[in-house]
Write a protein that holds these residues in place. Structure first.
Motif, PDB file in Angstrom:
ATOM      1  N   GLU A   1       0.831  -1.208   0.000  1.00  0.00           N
ATOM      2  CA  GLU A   1       0.000   0.000   0.000  1.00  0.00           C
ATOM      3  C   GLU A   1       0.862   1.252   0.000  1.00  0.00           C
ATOM      4  O   GLU A   1       0.518   2.252  -0.641  1.00  0.00           O
ATOM      5  CB  GLU A   1      -0.920  -0.003   1.215  1.00  0.00           C
ATOM      6  CG  GLU A   1      -2.088  -0.946   1.109  1.00  0.00           C
ATOM      7  CD  GLU A   1      -3.102  -0.719   2.218  1.00  0.00           C
ATOM      8  OE1 GLU A   1      -3.948   0.189   2.074  1.00  0.00           O
ATOM      9  OE2 GLU A   1      -3.027  -1.434   3.232  1.00  0.00           O
TER      10      GLU A   1
ATOM     11  N   ASP B   1      -2.864  -6.577  -0.075  1.00  0.00           N
ATOM     12  CA  ASP B   1      -4.063  -6.643  -0.895  1.00  0.00           C
ATOM     13  C   ASP B   1      -4.452  -5.223  -1.285  1.00  0.00           C
ATOM     14  O   ASP B   1      -5.108  -4.505  -0.534  1.00  0.00           O
ATOM     15  CB  ASP B   1      -5.201  -7.322  -0.132  1.00  0.00           C
ATOM     16  CG  ASP B   1      -6.447  -7.507  -0.986  1.00  0.00           C
ATOM     17  OD1 ASP B   1      -6.435  -7.074  -2.161  1.00  0.00           O
ATOM     18  OD2 ASP B   1      -7.429  -8.080  -0.477  1.00  0.00           O
TER      19      ASP B   1
ATOM     20  N   LYS C   1      -6.463  -4.151  -3.566  1.00  0.00           N
ATOM     21  CA  LYS C   1      -7.846  -3.938  -3.999  1.00  0.00           C
ATOM     22  C   LYS C   1      -8.697  -3.298  -2.903  1.00  0.00           C
ATOM     23  O   LYS C   1      -9.741  -2.710  -3.181  1.00  0.00           O
ATOM     24  CB  LYS C   1      -8.486  -5.267  -4.429  1.00  0.00           C
ATOM     25  CG  LYS C   1      -7.825  -5.913  -5.637  1.00  0.00           C
ATOM     26  CD  LYS C   1      -8.655  -7.053  -6.189  1.00  0.00           C
ATOM     27  CE  LYS C   1      -8.894  -8.149  -5.156  1.00  0.00           C
ATOM     28  NZ  LYS C   1      -7.632  -8.767  -4.711  1.00  0.00           N
ATOM     29  N   LYS C   2      -8.261  -3.407  -1.653  1.00  0.00           N
ATOM     30  CA  LYS C   2      -9.009  -2.816  -0.547  1.00  0.00           C
ATOM     31  C   LYS C   2      -8.843  -1.298  -0.485  1.00  0.00           C
ATOM     32  O   LYS C   2      -9.595  -0.613   0.203  1.00  0.00           O
ATOM     33  CB  LYS C   2      -8.544  -3.422   0.782  1.00  0.00           C
ATOM     34  CG  LYS C   2      -8.815  -4.912   0.926  1.00  0.00           C
ATOM     35  CD  LYS C   2      -8.267  -5.419   2.258  1.00  0.00           C
ATOM     36  CE  LYS C   2      -8.506  -6.909   2.435  1.00  0.00           C
ATOM     37  NZ  LYS C   2      -7.936  -7.403   3.722  1.00  0.00           N
TER      38      LYS C   2
ATOM     39  N   ARG D   1      -8.937   2.545  -1.625  1.00  0.00           N
ATOM     40  CA  ARG D   1      -9.786   3.347  -2.513  1.00  0.00           C
ATOM     41  C   ARG D   1      -9.004   4.103  -3.580  1.00  0.00           C
ATOM     42  O   ARG D   1      -9.585   4.688  -4.495  1.00  0.00           O
ATOM     43  CB  ARG D   1     -10.644   4.322  -1.706  1.00  0.00           C
ATOM     44  CG  ARG D   1      -9.925   5.359  -0.893  1.00  0.00           C
ATOM     45  CD  ARG D   1     -10.903   6.416  -0.368  1.00  0.00           C
ATOM     46  NE  ARG D   1     -10.387   7.110   0.796  1.00  0.00           N
ATOM     47  CZ  ARG D   1     -10.831   8.300   1.196  1.00  0.00           C
ATOM     48  NH1 ARG D   1     -11.788   8.913   0.525  1.00  0.00           N
ATOM     49  NH2 ARG D   1     -10.335   8.874   2.285  1.00  0.00           N
TER      50      ARG D   1
ATOM     51  N   LEU E   1      -7.301   2.780  -5.940  1.00  0.00           N
ATOM     52  CA  LEU E   1      -7.510   2.124  -7.226  1.00  0.00           C
ATOM     53  C   LEU E   1      -8.756   2.657  -7.928  1.00  0.00           C
ATOM     54  O   LEU E   1      -8.779   2.837  -9.153  1.00  0.00           O
ATOM     55  CB  LEU E   1      -7.605   0.604  -7.050  1.00  0.00           C
ATOM     56  CG  LEU E   1      -6.280  -0.136  -6.819  1.00  0.00           C
ATOM     57  CD1 LEU E   1      -6.524  -1.632  -6.716  1.00  0.00           C
ATOM     58  CD2 LEU E   1      -5.279   0.149  -7.934  1.00  0.00           C
ATOM     59  N   ASP E   2      -9.802   2.901  -7.172  1.00  0.00           N
ATOM     60  CA  ASP E   2     -11.007   3.491  -7.767  1.00  0.00           C
ATOM     61  C   ASP E   2     -10.750   4.937  -8.185  1.00  0.00           C
ATOM     62  O   ASP E   2     -11.232   5.393  -9.230  1.00  0.00           O
ATOM     63  CB  ASP E   2     -12.170   3.447  -6.766  1.00  0.00           C
ATOM     64  CG  ASP E   2     -12.657   2.033  -6.495  1.00  0.00           C
ATOM     65  OD1 ASP E   2     -12.546   1.188  -7.409  1.00  0.00           O
ATOM     66  OD2 ASP E   2     -13.131   1.785  -5.374  1.00  0.00           O
TER      67      ASP E   2
ATOM     68  N   TYR F   1      -5.143  -4.705 -14.400  1.00  0.00           N
ATOM     69  CA  TYR F   1      -4.649  -4.916 -13.036  1.00  0.00           C
ATOM     70  C   TYR F   1      -4.591  -6.416 -12.815  1.00  0.00           C
ATOM     71  O   TYR F   1      -5.607  -7.109 -12.913  1.00  0.00           O
ATOM     72  CB  TYR F   1      -5.587  -4.275 -12.015  1.00  0.00           C
ATOM     73  CG  TYR F   1      -5.218  -4.572 -10.569  1.00  0.00           C
ATOM     74  CD1 TYR F   1      -4.368  -3.731  -9.866  1.00  0.00           C
ATOM     75  CD2 TYR F   1      -5.707  -5.713  -9.915  1.00  0.00           C
ATOM     76  CE1 TYR F   1      -4.014  -3.994  -8.546  1.00  0.00           C
ATOM     77  CE2 TYR F   1      -5.360  -5.985  -8.603  1.00  0.00           C
ATOM     78  CZ  TYR F   1      -4.516  -5.133  -7.920  1.00  0.00           C
ATOM     79  OH  TYR F   1      -4.167  -5.413  -6.627  1.00  0.00           O
TER      80      TYR F   1
ATOM     81  N   GLU G   1      -2.721  -9.778 -10.418  1.00  0.00           N
ATOM     82  CA  GLU G   1      -2.054 -10.146  -9.168  1.00  0.00           C
ATOM     83  C   GLU G   1      -1.256 -11.428  -9.356  1.00  0.00           C
ATOM     84  O   GLU G   1      -1.733 -12.375  -9.998  1.00  0.00           O
ATOM     85  CB  GLU G   1      -3.084 -10.353  -8.056  1.00  0.00           C
ATOM     86  CG  GLU G   1      -3.830  -9.085  -7.675  1.00  0.00           C
ATOM     87  CD  GLU G   1      -4.873  -9.335  -6.598  1.00  0.00           C
ATOM     88  OE1 GLU G   1      -5.497 -10.413  -6.615  1.00  0.00           O
ATOM     89  OE2 GLU G   1      -5.051  -8.456  -5.736  1.00  0.00           O
TER      90      GLU G   1
ATOM     91  N   GLN H   1      -1.669 -13.875  -3.473  1.00  0.00           N
ATOM     92  CA  GLN H   1      -2.648 -13.314  -2.549  1.00  0.00           C
ATOM     93  C   GLN H   1      -1.996 -13.102  -1.185  1.00  0.00           C
ATOM     94  O   GLN H   1      -1.299 -13.977  -0.677  1.00  0.00           O
ATOM     95  CB  GLN H   1      -3.842 -14.265  -2.396  1.00  0.00           C
ATOM     96  CG  GLN H   1      -4.585 -14.535  -3.688  1.00  0.00           C
ATOM     97  CD  GLN H   1      -5.263 -13.301  -4.236  1.00  0.00           C
ATOM     98  OE1 GLN H   1      -5.856 -12.526  -3.483  1.00  0.00           O
ATOM     99  NE2 GLN H   1      -5.175 -13.099  -5.545  1.00  0.00           N
TER     100      GLN H   1
END
Length: 369
Positions: A8, A37, A39-40, A42, A44-45, A53, A55, A58
């Motif tokens: 992150e 992770d 994707k958690k 915000r 990315l949005d 995108y 991966e 995991q």
């Protein structure tokens, strides 16, 4: 172009570069190592990624230990090319930029994968050095190894450029770290953390301690917490609890005491944009985080850096003071923090803009040869 991102913290510092590249017409893809992770988050949005995108692993499958991280590195590195080939034409990736960031094991992994795929490895935040091989560990080693593989080095300032003397390829001085662009964007973002807006108007200081070299010394942890508790009697303490910190304090029987104290406001790790608001509204900050040192310098916020060494020069001797090793230094800092208040740093040109322009130039050069 391809951005290899593992944590992150890397995403936070790289996303302004991705946005600048997309504004200039580049298609940006993210290859996530899976160390965190992403994707958690915000972010990315927010960036509205115009490419793919993918991966490679995991986070839930990584055992949280040194051995577990090492095994994850080996297996992910070995399978990376095969996974990437499912989504992209490997031949088309040759000579294209593979952008890595910072000093994590994912940074070095991305550099190795880029080299394996015959890509042009570009390192953002290159050239930072503590000049102590094992401190911070493994960050210092990750940076040195990545510098050997990278062929474009984006260095945030004169000292970082100097540290890259003799490396192969091109060194670009971005003058500042891209985190200053992330900070600017954070001011525009709405708060998402429950109860945070009721905290921000209060007088408080922030305390962050999550590095293993600090938490492994239980006597030191106890002494530091005692000092912070005394300070919190006069000014509330917002304590940001990383999971490793929470576990350590729980094992020591300290956590329950802090949870019931009216002098403390405990938050688990919060969204980046919200965390920047917490820092910016505080009186001062005590932290062992390297990125925090940069962020707080750009804010002009007084801070005590609880580390033996630092690979960053931002703020030292200005708004930032290094921890001297004596826990009494903590209370002394709290008494004198006003002397360390400086104006926020203003930049003439965005470092993310500098990087994006060079990456676009690299792409055009490839197409013309």
């Amino acid at each position: 172009m391809f951005f290899f991102i593992g944590t992150e913290a890397e995403l936070i510092k790289v996303f302004p570069v991705i946005m600048k590249c997309q504004e200039k017409g580049a298609v940006c893809n993210i290859i996530a190592s899976g160390q965190n992770d992403l994707k958690k988050n915000r972010i990315l949005d927010y960036i509205k990624l115009n490419g793919s995108y993918i991966e490679l692993s995991q986070e839930a499958d990584i055992k949280k230990s040194v051995v577990g991280l090492f095994r994850w590195f080996i297996s992910t590195r070995e399978n990376a090319a095969k996974i990437i080939a499912r989504y992209f034409n490997i031949k088309d990736m040759q000579n294209k930029p593979m952008i890595v960031h910072g000093d994590t094991v994912s940074t070095f992994m991305g550099a190795l994968i880029g080299k394996q795929l015959h890509m042009n490895v570009c390192h953002i935040e290159a050239g930072l050095r503590s000049h102590h091989l094992l401190n911070p560990f493994p960050e210092e080693i990750d940076r040195m190894l990545t510098s050997r593989v990278a062929r474009v080095h984006f260095a945030p300032g004169t000292e970082a450029v100097r540290n890259l003397a003799g490396v192969k390829g091109q060194v670009v001085d971005t003058q500042y770290n891209t985190i200053i662009d992330s900070l600017a964007i954070s001011k525009e973002m709405p708060v998402v953390t429950d109860s945070l807006e009721s905290v921000l108007p209060q007088d408080y200081f922030v305390f962050v301690m999550h590095r293993q070299e600090n938490l492994m010394n239980k006597e030191f942890v106890s002494q530091v917490i005692n000092q912070v508790e005394q300070m919190a009697k006069h000014t509330k303490c917002v304590f940001i609890l990383h999971k490793i910190t929470e576990n350590t304090l729980n094992e020591m029987g300290i956590l329950a005491r802090l949870q019931t104290s009216p002098d403390f406001i405990l938050f688990h790790r919060v969204d980046y944009f919200d965390f920047m608001k917490i820092l910016n509204c505080s009186k001062y900050v005590i932290t062992d985080g390297g990125s925090n040192q940069e962020e707080l310098h750009y804010m002009g916020k007084p801070c005590l850096i609880m580390r033996k060494t630092t690979e960053r020069q931002e703020g030292i001797g200005q708004n930032a003071r290094m921890f001297g090793g004596d826990v009494k230094d903590i209370s002394k800092f709290a008494e004198a923090y006003r002397d360390l208040q400086i104006p926020p740093v203003e930049v003439g040109r965005s470092p993310s803009e500098v990087i994006a322009e060079e990456l676009i130039k690299q792409g055009r050069h490839i197409l013309s040869t």
